[in-house]
Scaffold this active site. Structure first.
Site, PDB file in Angstrom:
ATOM      1  N   HIS A 228       0.748  -1.230  -0.048  1.00  0.00           N
ATOM      2  CA  HIS A 228      -0.016  -0.088   0.041  1.00  0.00           C
ATOM      3  C   HIS A 228       0.915   1.378  -0.019  1.00  0.00           C
ATOM      4  O   HIS A 228       0.415   2.349  -0.398  1.00  0.00           O
ATOM      5  CB  HIS A 228      -0.886  -0.228   1.047  1.00  0.00           C
TER       6      HIS A 228
ATOM      7  N   TRP B 210      -6.814  -6.543  -7.214  1.00  0.00           N
ATOM      8  CA  TRP B 210      -7.089  -7.834  -6.139  1.00  0.00           C
ATOM      9  C   TRP B 210      -6.397  -9.060  -6.682  1.00  0.00           C
ATOM     10  O   TRP B 210      -5.968  -9.545  -5.538  1.00  0.00           O
ATOM     11  CB  TRP B 210      -8.537  -8.020  -6.595  1.00  0.00           C
TER      12      TRP B 210
END
Length: 106
Positions: free
Chosen positions: A22, A77
């Site tokens: 992230h 994803w």
């Protein structure tokens, strides 16, 4: 401002890797999320059970409903599927949360 809050589940041993991925979020994903109306997006980790708590504030009149069909989101994803609980399509298993309290300014 609409709010979308939910939990997800991280797999054991991937706390640092989740944060690292992230920290290096793809610019095209960040642009897509911003363009979709997400004003702020926070993810918190409960280290006692590896539960992730996500909180998004959306611009008025916006929704995240179209994001699951976007190729960039699907690619993200797939990239994240090895470190968190996912559905068959690699989307994270999300448990929506209902708001039960909001402190308002007087």
């Amino acid at each position: 401002m609409p709010v979308h809050a939910f939990t997800m589940q991280l797999k054991p041993g991937f706390e640092k890797e989740y944060k690292r991925r992230h920290d290096l979020i793809w610019p095209e994903l960040q642009k897509l999320l911003n363009d979709s109306g997400i004003e702020t997006y926070h993810i918190f980790l409960d280290e006692s059970n590896l539960k992730l708590f996500a909180f998004q504030q959306l611009k008025e009149g916006h929704t995240t409903a179209a994001l699951p069909q976007d190729p960039i989101v699907k690619k993200w994803w797939a990239y994240m599927a090895d470190i968190m609980e996912t559905n068959a399509d690699h989307s994270p298993v999300e448990i929506p949360l209902n708001e039960v309290f909001e402190l308002q300014k007087e």
